[in-house]
Design an enzyme around this catalytic site. Structure first.
Site, mmCIF file in Angstrom:
data_model
loop_
_atom_site.group_PDB
_atom_site.id
_atom_site.type_symbol
_atom_site.label_atom_id
_atom_site.label_comp_id
_atom_site.label_asym_id
_atom_site.label_seq_id
_atom_site.Cartn_x
_atom_site.Cartn_y
_atom_site.Cartn_z
ATOM 1 N N SER A 113 -3.502 -5.772 3.219
ATOM 2 C CA SER A 113 -3.888 -4.528 3.725
ATOM 3 C C SER A 113 -5.186 -4.831 4.535
ATOM 4 C CB SER A 113 -4.252 -3.732 2.597
ATOM 5 O OG SER A 113 -4.527 -2.334 2.684
ATOM 6 N N HIS A 159 2.407 -0.448 -2.059
ATOM 7 C CA HIS A 159 1.186 -1.298 -1.463
ATOM 8 C C HIS A 159 0.408 -2.083 -2.655
ATOM 9 C CE1 HIS A 159 -1.720 -1.395 1.866
ATOM 10 N NE2 HIS A 159 -2.404 -1.397 1.170
ATOM 11 N N ASP A 208 5.440 2.198 1.052
ATOM 12 C CA ASP A 208 3.945 2.224 0.954
ATOM 13 C C ASP A 208 3.338 3.609 1.374
ATOM 14 O OD1 ASP A 208 1.354 1.519 1.639
ATOM 15 O OD2 ASP A 208 1.956 -0.647 2.004
#
Lengths: 281, 281
Positions: A150, A259, A226
Protein backbone atom coordinates in the site's frame (compact mmCIF):
# COMPACT_ATOMS: atom_id res chain seq x y z
CA UNK A 1 25.36 4.67 15.23
CA UNK A 2 24.57 2.47 18.20
CA UNK A 3 21.36 0.48 18.34
CA UNK A 4 19.47 -0.90 21.29
CA UNK A 5 17.97 -4.38 21.23
CA UNK A 6 14.31 -4.23 22.20
CA UNK A 7 13.63 -7.95 21.85
CA UNK A 8 14.84 -11.10 20.15
CA UNK A 9 12.93 -14.32 19.52
CA UNK A 10 14.23 -17.44 17.88
CA UNK A 11 12.02 -18.36 14.91
CA UNK A 12 12.46 -20.84 12.06
CA UNK A 13 16.03 -21.41 13.20
CA UNK A 14 16.96 -17.74 12.93
CA UNK A 15 16.46 -14.66 15.08
CA UNK A 16 13.61 -12.16 14.85
CA UNK A 17 14.87 -8.98 16.49
CA UNK A 18 13.39 -5.56 17.22
CA UNK A 19 15.81 -2.67 17.59
CA UNK A 20 15.70 1.04 18.46
CA UNK A 21 18.10 3.86 17.72
CA UNK A 22 18.35 7.64 17.75
CA UNK A 23 17.85 8.69 14.15
CA UNK A 24 19.71 11.70 12.81
CA UNK A 25 17.44 11.78 9.75
CA UNK A 26 14.20 12.13 11.70
CA UNK A 27 15.56 13.56 14.94
CA UNK A 28 13.61 10.94 16.88
CA UNK A 29 14.05 7.45 18.18
CA UNK A 30 13.15 4.95 15.47
CA UNK A 31 12.24 1.28 15.88
CA UNK A 32 12.71 -1.40 13.24
CA UNK A 33 12.72 -5.18 13.05
CA UNK A 34 15.22 -7.50 11.39
CA UNK A 35 14.90 -11.23 10.81
CA UNK A 36 18.24 -12.97 10.34
CA UNK A 37 17.79 -16.52 9.06
CA UNK A 38 19.99 -19.43 10.10
CA UNK A 39 23.34 -19.08 8.33
CA UNK A 40 26.96 -20.09 8.48
CA UNK A 41 29.22 -18.03 10.75
CA UNK A 42 30.77 -15.21 8.76
CA UNK A 43 28.37 -15.43 5.81
CA UNK A 44 26.86 -12.25 4.37
CA UNK A 45 23.23 -12.62 3.32
CA UNK A 46 21.04 -10.79 0.82
CA UNK A 47 18.60 -8.27 2.25
CA UNK A 48 14.89 -7.71 1.60
CA UNK A 49 13.35 -4.41 2.69
CA UNK A 50 9.64 -4.38 3.50
CA UNK A 51 7.96 -0.98 3.72
CA UNK A 52 4.61 -1.01 5.48
CA UNK A 53 1.37 0.82 4.85
CA UNK A 54 -0.72 3.47 6.55
CA UNK A 55 -1.21 3.06 10.33
CA UNK A 56 1.49 0.39 10.56
CA UNK A 57 4.66 0.19 12.60
CA UNK A 58 7.42 -2.39 12.13
CA UNK A 59 5.22 -4.77 14.15
CA UNK A 60 2.41 -5.46 11.68
CA UNK A 61 4.40 -7.35 9.09
CA UNK A 62 6.69 -8.76 11.76
CA UNK A 63 3.75 -10.45 13.47
CA UNK A 64 1.42 -11.13 10.55
CA UNK A 65 3.51 -11.19 7.37
CA UNK A 66 4.44 -14.89 7.47
CA UNK A 67 7.82 -14.18 5.88
CA UNK A 68 10.15 -16.06 8.22
CA UNK A 69 9.62 -19.53 6.84
CA UNK A 70 10.54 -18.42 3.32
CA UNK A 71 13.41 -16.23 4.54
CA UNK A 72 14.83 -19.16 6.51
CA UNK A 73 14.60 -21.47 3.50
CA UNK A 74 15.98 -18.88 1.07
CA UNK A 75 18.59 -17.33 3.35
CA UNK A 76 17.20 -13.78 3.29
CA UNK A 77 17.50 -11.03 5.87
CA UNK A 78 14.14 -9.24 6.21
CA UNK A 79 13.98 -5.63 7.41
CA UNK A 80 10.80 -3.86 8.50
CA UNK A 81 11.14 -0.14 9.32
CA UNK A 82 8.50 2.08 10.91
CA UNK A 83 6.29 4.25 8.68
CA UNK A 84 6.90 7.66 10.26
CA UNK A 85 8.79 9.44 13.00
CA UNK A 86 7.06 9.25 16.38
CA UNK A 87 7.44 10.73 19.82
CA UNK A 88 7.31 14.01 21.66
CA UNK A 89 7.37 17.03 19.39
CA UNK A 90 6.51 15.13 16.21
CA UNK A 91 3.53 16.87 14.59
CA UNK A 92 0.55 14.76 13.55
CA UNK A 93 -2.38 15.31 11.23
CA UNK A 94 -4.51 18.22 12.48
CA UNK A 95 -7.39 15.83 13.12
CA UNK A 96 -5.21 12.83 13.92
CA UNK A 97 -6.48 11.15 10.74
CA UNK A 98 -4.87 7.84 9.81
CA UNK A 99 -3.69 8.99 6.39
CA UNK A 100 -1.28 11.80 7.30
CA UNK A 101 1.29 12.37 10.01
CA UNK A 102 1.99 9.59 12.49
CA UNK A 103 2.01 6.20 10.76
CA UNK A 104 1.80 7.92 7.38
CA UNK A 105 5.21 9.28 6.44
CA UNK A 106 4.83 8.31 2.77
CA UNK A 107 8.62 7.77 2.50
CA UNK A 108 9.29 11.39 1.51
CA UNK A 109 11.43 14.22 2.82
CA UNK A 110 8.92 16.84 3.89
CA UNK A 111 9.69 20.40 2.85
CA UNK A 112 6.69 22.05 4.52
CA UNK A 113 6.61 23.29 8.12
CA UNK A 114 6.01 21.90 10.65
CA UNK A 115 6.65 18.51 9.03
CA UNK A 116 10.03 19.28 7.50
CA UNK A 117 11.82 18.89 10.82
CA UNK A 118 11.04 15.22 11.53
CA UNK A 119 9.30 13.75 8.49
CA UNK A 120 12.42 12.78 6.58
CA UNK A 121 11.57 9.17 5.89
CA UNK A 122 13.25 9.24 2.48
CA UNK A 123 16.62 10.06 4.05
CA UNK A 124 15.95 7.56 6.78
CA UNK A 125 15.08 4.64 4.50
CA UNK A 126 17.48 5.44 1.67
CA UNK A 127 20.55 6.43 3.67
CA UNK A 128 20.55 6.17 7.44
CA UNK A 129 18.96 2.78 8.03
CA UNK A 130 20.96 0.98 5.30
CA UNK A 131 24.18 2.13 6.99
CA UNK A 132 22.92 0.80 10.30
CA UNK A 133 21.95 -2.51 8.74
CA UNK A 134 25.36 -2.83 7.08
CA UNK A 135 27.13 -2.08 10.37
CA UNK A 136 25.15 -4.32 12.70
CA UNK A 137 23.89 -7.31 10.70
CA UNK A 138 25.44 -9.96 8.43
CA UNK A 139 24.06 -8.17 5.37
CA UNK A 140 25.45 -8.24 1.86
CA UNK A 141 24.48 -4.72 0.77
CA UNK A 142 25.41 -5.59 -2.81
CA UNK A 143 22.37 -7.85 -2.86
CA UNK A 144 19.29 -5.89 -1.84
CA UNK A 145 15.64 -6.22 -2.77
CA UNK A 146 12.73 -4.01 -1.81
CA UNK A 147 9.03 -4.60 -1.38
CA UNK A 148 6.11 -3.01 0.40
CA UNK A 149 2.37 -2.82 0.95
CA UNK A 150 0.00 0.00 0.00
CA UNK A 151 1.77 3.24 1.09
CA UNK A 152 4.83 1.01 1.48
CA UNK A 153 4.31 -0.39 -2.01
CA UNK A 154 4.47 3.21 -3.20
CA UNK A 155 7.62 3.60 -1.12
CA UNK A 156 9.25 0.48 -2.54
CA UNK A 157 8.49 1.38 -6.14
CA UNK A 158 9.53 5.03 -5.92
CA UNK A 159 12.68 4.43 -3.88
CA UNK A 160 13.80 1.73 -6.28
CA UNK A 161 12.98 3.84 -9.36
CA UNK A 162 14.94 6.80 -7.95
CA UNK A 163 17.96 4.64 -7.10
CA UNK A 164 18.66 2.60 -10.22
CA UNK A 165 20.98 -0.32 -9.61
CA UNK A 166 20.63 -0.34 -5.85
CA UNK A 167 17.94 -3.02 -5.69
CA UNK A 168 18.16 -6.14 -7.76
CA UNK A 169 14.43 -6.66 -7.49
CA UNK A 170 11.32 -4.67 -6.58
CA UNK A 171 7.84 -5.89 -5.72
CA UNK A 172 4.68 -4.60 -4.09
CA UNK A 173 1.38 -5.67 -2.61
CA UNK A 174 -1.54 -3.34 -3.41
CA UNK A 175 0.68 -0.27 -3.92
CA UNK A 176 -0.51 3.32 -4.17
CA UNK A 177 0.84 3.58 -7.71
CA UNK A 178 0.25 7.30 -8.22
CA UNK A 179 -0.05 9.75 -5.31
CA UNK A 180 -0.62 12.43 -7.96
CA UNK A 181 -3.88 10.66 -8.84
CA UNK A 182 -5.57 9.77 -5.55
CA UNK A 183 -6.87 11.46 -2.39
CA UNK A 184 -4.33 9.77 -0.07
CA UNK A 185 -1.49 10.99 -2.25
CA UNK A 186 -2.86 14.47 -2.74
CA UNK A 187 -3.29 14.97 0.98
CA UNK A 188 0.10 13.52 1.87
CA UNK A 189 2.26 15.13 -0.80
CA UNK A 190 0.38 18.42 -0.54
CA UNK A 191 1.01 18.44 3.19
CA UNK A 192 4.60 17.27 3.14
CA UNK A 193 5.90 18.71 -0.16
CA UNK A 194 3.55 21.60 -0.89
CA UNK A 195 1.24 22.44 -3.73
CA UNK A 196 3.75 22.50 -6.61
CA UNK A 197 2.77 19.19 -8.15
CA UNK A 198 5.87 19.05 -10.34
CA UNK A 199 7.76 18.36 -7.10
CA UNK A 200 5.57 15.31 -6.49
CA UNK A 201 6.76 13.45 -9.56
CA UNK A 202 9.80 12.10 -7.71
CA UNK A 203 7.33 10.41 -5.34
CA UNK A 204 5.00 8.87 -7.90
CA UNK A 205 5.91 5.58 -9.55
CA UNK A 206 3.80 6.22 -12.64
CA UNK A 207 5.34 9.69 -13.12
CA UNK A 208 8.86 8.39 -12.51
CA UNK A 209 8.44 5.78 -15.23
CA UNK A 210 6.84 8.37 -17.55
CA UNK A 211 9.86 10.59 -16.88
CA UNK A 212 12.27 7.83 -17.90
CA UNK A 213 13.13 5.82 -14.78
CA UNK A 214 13.38 2.08 -15.39
CA UNK A 215 13.80 -1.12 -13.41
CA UNK A 216 14.87 -4.54 -14.66
CA UNK A 217 11.51 -5.98 -13.65
CA UNK A 218 8.57 -5.44 -11.34
CA UNK A 219 6.19 -7.78 -9.50
CA UNK A 220 2.89 -6.43 -8.17
CA UNK A 221 -0.02 -8.33 -6.62
CA UNK A 222 -3.32 -6.56 -6.07
CA UNK A 223 -6.42 -7.94 -4.40
CA UNK A 224 -9.46 -7.84 -6.65
CA UNK A 225 -11.80 -7.16 -3.71
CA UNK A 226 -9.62 -4.48 -2.14
CA UNK A 227 -11.86 -1.64 -0.92
CA UNK A 228 -9.21 0.91 -1.86
CA UNK A 229 -8.57 -0.32 -5.39
CA UNK A 230 -10.73 2.11 -7.34
CA UNK A 231 -10.47 5.19 -5.16
CA UNK A 232 -6.83 5.14 -4.08
CA UNK A 233 -4.64 2.40 -5.52
CA UNK A 234 -5.59 2.54 -9.22
CA UNK A 235 -3.32 -0.29 -10.26
CA UNK A 236 -4.31 0.15 -13.91
CA UNK A 237 -2.37 3.42 -14.08
CA UNK A 238 0.85 1.52 -13.43
CA UNK A 239 -0.09 -1.31 -15.78
CA UNK A 240 -0.81 1.17 -18.56
CA UNK A 241 2.32 3.26 -17.95
CA UNK A 242 4.57 0.18 -17.93
CA UNK A 243 2.97 -1.09 -21.13
CA UNK A 244 3.26 2.26 -22.89
CA UNK A 245 7.02 2.57 -22.34
CA UNK A 246 7.99 -1.11 -22.31
CA UNK A 247 8.86 -1.29 -18.61
CA UNK A 248 8.86 -5.04 -17.85
CA UNK A 249 6.26 -5.74 -15.17
CA UNK A 250 4.17 -8.60 -13.85
CA UNK A 251 1.09 -6.95 -12.38
CA UNK A 252 -1.49 -9.45 -11.20
CA UNK A 253 -5.06 -9.03 -10.03
CA UNK A 254 -5.88 -11.66 -7.39
CA UNK A 255 -9.64 -12.23 -7.31
CA UNK A 256 -11.34 -12.29 -3.91
CA UNK A 257 -8.43 -10.87 -1.91
CA UNK A 258 -8.70 -7.69 0.14
CA UNK A 259 -6.18 -5.15 1.48
CA UNK A 260 -5.26 -7.06 4.65
CA UNK A 261 -2.36 -9.13 5.88
CA UNK A 262 -4.44 -12.21 5.00
CA UNK A 263 -3.73 -11.18 1.41
CA UNK A 264 -0.09 -10.23 1.98
CA UNK A 265 0.74 -13.43 3.86
CA UNK A 266 -0.81 -15.53 1.10
CA UNK A 267 1.59 -14.21 -1.53
CA UNK A 268 4.57 -13.38 0.69
CA UNK A 269 6.34 -16.67 0.05
CA UNK A 270 5.98 -16.31 -3.69
CA UNK A 271 7.34 -12.76 -3.64
CA UNK A 272 10.31 -13.79 -1.52
CA UNK A 273 11.09 -16.67 -3.87
CA UNK A 274 10.92 -14.23 -6.80
CA UNK A 275 13.32 -11.88 -5.02
CA UNK A 276 15.65 -14.71 -4.02
CA UNK A 277 15.93 -15.81 -7.65
CA UNK A 278 17.17 -12.31 -8.52
CA UNK A 279 19.44 -11.97 -5.48
CA UNK A 280 21.44 -15.11 -6.14
CA UNK A 281 25.09 -14.94 -7.07
CA UNK B 1 -27.82 -22.47 16.96
CA UNK B 2 -27.41 -19.48 14.67
CA UNK B 3 -24.06 -17.81 14.25
CA UNK B 4 -23.18 -14.31 13.17
CA UNK B 5 -20.33 -13.64 10.77
CA UNK B 6 -18.00 -11.02 12.23
CA UNK B 7 -15.53 -10.99 9.34
CA UNK B 8 -14.24 -13.06 6.46
CA UNK B 9 -10.97 -12.68 4.58
CA UNK B 10 -9.77 -14.73 1.67
CA UNK B 11 -6.38 -16.26 2.46
CA UNK B 12 -4.33 -18.96 0.75
CA UNK B 13 -7.27 -19.67 -1.52
CA UNK B 14 -9.64 -20.37 1.38
CA UNK B 15 -11.63 -18.25 3.81
CA UNK B 16 -10.56 -17.11 7.25
CA UNK B 17 -13.72 -16.27 9.15
CA UNK B 18 -14.54 -14.95 12.59
CA UNK B 19 -17.96 -15.80 14.03
CA UNK B 20 -20.01 -15.00 17.12
CA UNK B 21 -22.90 -16.80 18.75
CA UNK B 22 -24.94 -16.89 21.94
CA UNK B 23 -23.51 -19.83 23.90
CA UNK B 24 -25.81 -21.89 26.06
CA UNK B 25 -22.82 -23.50 27.78
CA UNK B 26 -21.33 -20.23 29.02
CA UNK B 27 -24.42 -18.05 28.98
CA UNK B 28 -22.48 -15.41 27.05
CA UNK B 29 -21.70 -14.47 23.49
CA UNK B 30 -18.67 -16.39 22.31
CA UNK B 31 -16.38 -15.59 19.38
CA UNK B 32 -14.34 -18.13 17.43
CA UNK B 33 -12.44 -18.28 14.17
CA UNK B 34 -12.56 -20.93 11.44
CA UNK B 35 -10.28 -21.27 8.45
CA UNK B 36 -11.81 -23.28 5.62
CA UNK B 37 -9.23 -24.19 2.98
CA UNK B 38 -9.95 -24.32 -0.74
CA UNK B 39 -11.95 -27.47 -1.45
CA UNK B 40 -14.31 -29.09 -3.88
CA UNK B 41 -17.97 -28.19 -3.55
CA UNK B 42 -19.68 -30.68 -1.27
CA UNK B 43 -16.50 -32.12 0.21
CA UNK B 44 -16.25 -32.66 3.96
CA UNK B 45 -12.85 -31.83 5.41
CA UNK B 46 -10.99 -32.97 8.51
CA UNK B 47 -10.93 -30.56 11.42
CA UNK B 48 -8.08 -29.35 13.64
CA UNK B 49 -8.93 -27.66 16.93
CA UNK B 50 -6.44 -25.18 18.33
CA UNK B 51 -6.87 -24.19 21.98
CA UNK B 52 -5.03 -21.03 22.96
CA UNK B 53 -3.14 -20.03 26.07
CA UNK B 54 -3.53 -17.55 28.91
CA UNK B 55 -4.54 -14.01 27.89
CA UNK B 56 -5.45 -15.08 24.36
CA UNK B 57 -8.65 -14.82 22.37
CA UNK B 58 -9.32 -16.53 19.05
CA UNK B 59 -7.36 -13.72 17.44
CA UNK B 60 -3.81 -14.52 18.57
CA UNK B 61 -3.33 -17.75 16.68
CA UNK B 62 -5.55 -16.50 13.86
CA UNK B 63 -3.21 -13.58 13.23
CA UNK B 64 0.15 -15.01 14.28
CA UNK B 65 -0.09 -18.80 14.08
CA UNK B 66 0.92 -19.17 10.41
CA UNK B 67 -1.34 -22.18 9.96
CA UNK B 68 -3.23 -21.23 6.80
CA UNK B 69 -0.55 -22.18 4.29
CA UNK B 70 -0.31 -25.71 5.69
CA UNK B 71 -4.08 -26.03 6.12
CA UNK B 72 -4.61 -24.98 2.50
CA UNK B 73 -2.06 -27.50 1.27
CA UNK B 74 -3.32 -30.30 3.49
CA UNK B 75 -7.03 -29.56 3.24
CA UNK B 76 -7.65 -28.97 6.94
CA UNK B 77 -10.29 -26.84 8.65
CA UNK B 78 -8.70 -24.94 11.55
CA UNK B 79 -10.82 -23.82 14.52
CA UNK B 80 -9.69 -21.35 17.17
CA UNK B 81 -12.09 -20.80 20.10
CA UNK B 82 -11.79 -18.16 22.79
CA UNK B 83 -10.19 -19.05 26.14
CA UNK B 84 -12.97 -17.98 28.51
CA UNK B 85 -16.43 -16.47 28.65
CA UNK B 86 -16.44 -12.68 28.46
CA UNK B 87 -18.90 -9.85 28.80
CA UNK B 88 -21.15 -8.19 31.31
CA UNK B 89 -21.67 -10.22 34.45
CA UNK B 90 -18.76 -12.59 33.87
CA UNK B 91 -16.63 -12.57 37.02
CA UNK B 92 -12.88 -12.04 36.67
CA UNK B 93 -9.92 -12.68 38.92
CA UNK B 94 -10.21 -10.58 42.09
CA UNK B 95 -7.13 -8.63 41.08
CA UNK B 96 -7.70 -8.96 37.34
CA UNK B 97 -4.57 -11.12 37.13
CA UNK B 98 -3.83 -12.71 33.76
CA UNK B 99 -3.83 -16.29 35.04
CA UNK B 100 -7.41 -16.64 36.28
CA UNK B 101 -10.81 -15.52 35.07
CA UNK B 102 -11.05 -13.66 31.77
CA UNK B 103 -8.72 -15.18 29.19
CA UNK B 104 -7.94 -18.05 31.57
CA UNK B 105 -10.83 -20.52 31.53
CA UNK B 106 -8.52 -23.55 31.66
CA UNK B 107 -11.05 -25.60 29.66
CA UNK B 108 -12.89 -26.80 32.77
CA UNK B 109 -16.44 -26.70 34.05
CA UNK B 110 -16.24 -24.56 37.16
CA UNK B 111 -18.09 -25.84 40.22
CA UNK B 112 -17.29 -22.95 42.53
CA UNK B 113 -19.33 -19.76 42.82
CA UNK B 114 -19.28 -17.24 41.29
CA UNK B 115 -17.46 -18.96 38.42
CA UNK B 116 -19.79 -21.94 38.00
CA UNK B 117 -22.38 -19.88 36.15
CA UNK B 118 -20.32 -18.87 33.10
CA UNK B 119 -16.98 -20.70 33.24
CA UNK B 120 -18.12 -23.87 31.51
CA UNK B 121 -15.43 -24.06 28.87
CA UNK B 122 -15.32 -27.86 28.98
CA UNK B 123 -18.97 -28.10 27.92
CA UNK B 124 -18.41 -25.38 25.39
CA UNK B 125 -15.38 -26.95 23.70
CA UNK B 126 -16.40 -30.60 24.06
CA UNK B 127 -20.09 -30.31 23.16
CA UNK B 128 -21.55 -27.02 22.08
CA UNK B 129 -18.96 -25.71 19.65
CA UNK B 130 -18.48 -29.05 17.85
CA UNK B 131 -22.21 -29.14 17.12
CA UNK B 132 -22.01 -25.62 15.71
CA UNK B 133 -19.01 -26.51 13.56
CA UNK B 134 -20.77 -29.59 12.24
CA UNK B 135 -23.88 -27.58 11.40
CA UNK B 136 -22.28 -24.57 9.74
CA UNK B 137 -19.02 -25.69 8.11
CA UNK B 138 -17.98 -28.43 5.65
CA UNK B 139 -16.48 -30.44 8.50
CA UNK B 140 -16.03 -34.20 8.66
CA UNK B 141 -16.51 -34.70 12.41
CA UNK B 142 -15.30 -38.29 12.07
CA UNK B 143 -11.86 -36.86 11.38
CA UNK B 144 -10.87 -34.49 14.16
CA UNK B 145 -7.50 -33.55 15.61
CA UNK B 146 -6.73 -31.31 18.56
CA UNK B 147 -3.78 -29.16 19.50
CA UNK B 148 -3.08 -26.20 21.74
CA UNK B 149 -0.53 -23.92 23.36
CA UNK B 150 0.34 -23.62 27.05
CA UNK B 151 -3.02 -23.55 28.90
CA UNK B 152 -4.46 -24.64 25.55
CA UNK B 153 -1.93 -27.47 25.34
CA UNK B 154 -3.27 -28.59 28.71
CA UNK B 155 -6.75 -28.28 27.23
CA UNK B 156 -5.92 -30.30 24.13
CA UNK B 157 -4.23 -33.10 26.07
CA UNK B 158 -6.88 -33.42 28.77
CA UNK B 159 -9.89 -33.14 26.45
CA UNK B 160 -8.43 -35.78 24.17
CA UNK B 161 -7.51 -38.09 27.06
CA UNK B 162 -11.03 -37.81 28.50
CA UNK B 163 -12.68 -38.51 25.12
CA UNK B 164 -10.92 -41.58 23.76
CA UNK B 165 -11.54 -42.14 20.06
CA UNK B 166 -12.86 -38.68 19.36
CA UNK B 167 -9.57 -37.23 18.11
CA UNK B 168 -7.38 -39.13 15.74
CA UNK B 169 -4.38 -37.11 16.82
CA UNK B 170 -3.32 -34.83 19.65
CA UNK B 171 -0.42 -32.39 19.87
CA UNK B 172 0.69 -29.45 21.97
CA UNK B 173 3.11 -26.56 22.10
CA UNK B 174 4.58 -25.87 25.56
CA UNK B 175 1.62 -27.39 27.42
CA UNK B 176 0.91 -27.05 31.12
CA UNK B 177 1.24 -30.79 31.60
CA UNK B 178 0.13 -30.98 35.22
CA UNK B 179 -2.03 -28.29 36.82
CA UNK B 180 -1.75 -30.35 40.03
CA UNK B 181 1.97 -29.55 40.05
CA UNK B 182 2.31 -25.85 39.24
CA UNK B 183 1.16 -22.46 40.54
CA UNK B 184 -0.96 -21.63 37.46
CA UNK B 185 -2.83 -24.91 37.82
CA UNK B 186 -3.23 -24.71 41.57
CA UNK B 187 -4.70 -21.24 41.35
CA UNK B 188 -7.00 -22.07 38.45
CA UNK B 189 -8.28 -25.47 39.56
CA UNK B 190 -8.54 -24.34 43.17
CA UNK B 191 -10.61 -21.37 42.07
CA UNK B 192 -12.80 -23.14 39.53
CA UNK B 193 -13.09 -26.66 41.01
CA UNK B 194 -12.36 -26.17 44.71
CA UNK B 195 -9.77 -27.57 47.06
CA UNK B 196 -10.51 -31.30 46.70
CA UNK B 197 -7.52 -32.17 44.55
CA UNK B 198 -8.90 -35.57 43.62
CA UNK B 199 -11.40 -33.64 41.48
CA UNK B 200 -8.51 -32.05 39.61
CA UNK B 201 -7.24 -35.31 38.16
CA UNK B 202 -9.71 -35.14 35.27
CA UNK B 203 -8.02 -31.87 34.30
CA UNK B 204 -4.40 -32.99 34.53
CA UNK B 205 -2.81 -34.86 31.63
CA UNK B 206 -0.20 -36.57 33.78
CA UNK B 207 -2.83 -37.73 36.28
CA UNK B 208 -5.19 -38.88 33.52
CA UNK B 209 -2.45 -41.05 32.02
CA UNK B 210 -1.49 -42.32 35.48
CA UNK B 211 -5.16 -43.21 36.01
CA UNK B 212 -5.26 -45.25 32.81
CA UNK B 213 -6.28 -42.93 29.96
CA UNK B 214 -4.42 -43.56 26.72
CA UNK B 215 -4.03 -42.02 23.27
CA UNK B 216 -2.68 -43.62 20.10
CA UNK B 217 0.16 -41.12 20.05
CA UNK B 218 1.18 -37.67 21.23
CA UNK B 219 3.35 -34.90 19.77
CA UNK B 220 4.68 -32.16 22.04
CA UNK B 221 7.17 -29.40 21.26
CA UNK B 222 8.61 -27.33 24.07
CA UNK B 223 10.96 -24.38 23.79
CA UNK B 224 14.20 -24.89 25.67
CA UNK B 225 14.43 -21.19 26.59
CA UNK B 226 10.81 -20.89 27.66
CA UNK B 227 10.65 -18.74 30.82
CA UNK B 228 7.79 -20.85 32.17
CA UNK B 229 9.38 -24.24 31.61
CA UNK B 230 10.71 -24.93 35.10
CA UNK B 231 8.11 -23.14 37.19
CA UNK B 232 4.86 -23.94 35.37
CA UNK B 233 5.10 -26.25 32.37
CA UNK B 234 7.34 -29.03 33.74
CA UNK B 235 7.39 -31.03 30.53
CA UNK B 236 9.48 -33.74 32.16
CA UNK B 237 6.50 -34.85 34.25
CA UNK B 238 4.65 -35.82 31.07
CA UNK B 239 7.73 -37.41 29.52
CA UNK B 240 8.27 -39.51 32.65
CA UNK B 241 4.61 -40.49 33.00
CA UNK B 242 4.35 -41.55 29.34
CA UNK B 243 7.54 -43.58 29.64
CA UNK B 244 6.45 -45.27 32.85
CA UNK B 245 3.17 -46.60 31.41
CA UNK B 246 4.18 -47.04 27.78
CA UNK B 247 2.03 -44.20 26.40
CA UNK B 248 3.51 -43.51 22.94
CA UNK B 249 4.71 -39.92 22.81
CA UNK B 250 7.13 -37.75 20.90
CA UNK B 251 8.09 -34.99 23.31
CA UNK B 252 10.78 -32.71 21.94
CA UNK B 253 12.81 -29.96 23.56
CA UNK B 254 13.59 -27.25 20.98
CA UNK B 255 16.73 -25.37 22.06
CA UNK B 256 16.62 -21.59 21.95
CA UNK B 257 12.86 -21.22 21.51
CA UNK B 258 10.67 -19.31 23.94
CA UNK B 259 6.95 -19.35 24.81
CA UNK B 260 5.82 -17.01 22.03
CA UNK B 261 4.07 -17.31 18.70
CA UNK B 262 7.51 -17.08 17.08
CA UNK B 263 7.99 -20.57 18.49
CA UNK B 264 4.49 -21.82 17.66
CA UNK B 265 4.60 -20.56 14.08
CA UNK B 266 7.97 -22.24 13.52
CA UNK B 267 6.59 -25.70 14.26
CA UNK B 268 2.96 -25.17 13.23
CA UNK B 269 3.46 -26.57 9.74
CA UNK B 270 5.16 -29.68 11.06
CA UNK B 271 2.37 -30.30 13.59
CA UNK B 272 -0.32 -29.87 10.94
CA UNK B 273 1.46 -32.30 8.63
CA UNK B 274 1.66 -34.78 11.50
CA UNK B 275 -2.07 -34.39 12.14
CA UNK B 276 -2.92 -34.62 8.45
CA UNK B 277 -1.07 -37.93 8.19
CA UNK B 278 -3.33 -39.29 10.94
CA UNK B 279 -6.51 -37.73 9.58
CA UNK B 280 -6.25 -39.24 6.13
CA UNK B 281 -8.78 -41.78 4.93
Amino acid sequence: MTIETVSTNVAFGGVQGVYRHASTATGTDMTFSVYVPPHEEGALLPVVWFLSGLTCTHANVTEKGEFRRACAELGLIFIAPDTSPRGEGVPDDAEAAYDFGLGAGFYVNATQAPFDKHYRMQDYIENELPAIIAAHFPADMQRQAIMGHSMGGHGALTISLRNPGRFRSTSAFSPIVSPLSCPWGEKALGGYIGQDRTQWRAYDSVALIADGARLPDLLVDQGGDDNFLESQLKTHLLTEQCASVGQPATIRMQPGYDHSYYFISTFMGEHLTWHADRLKG
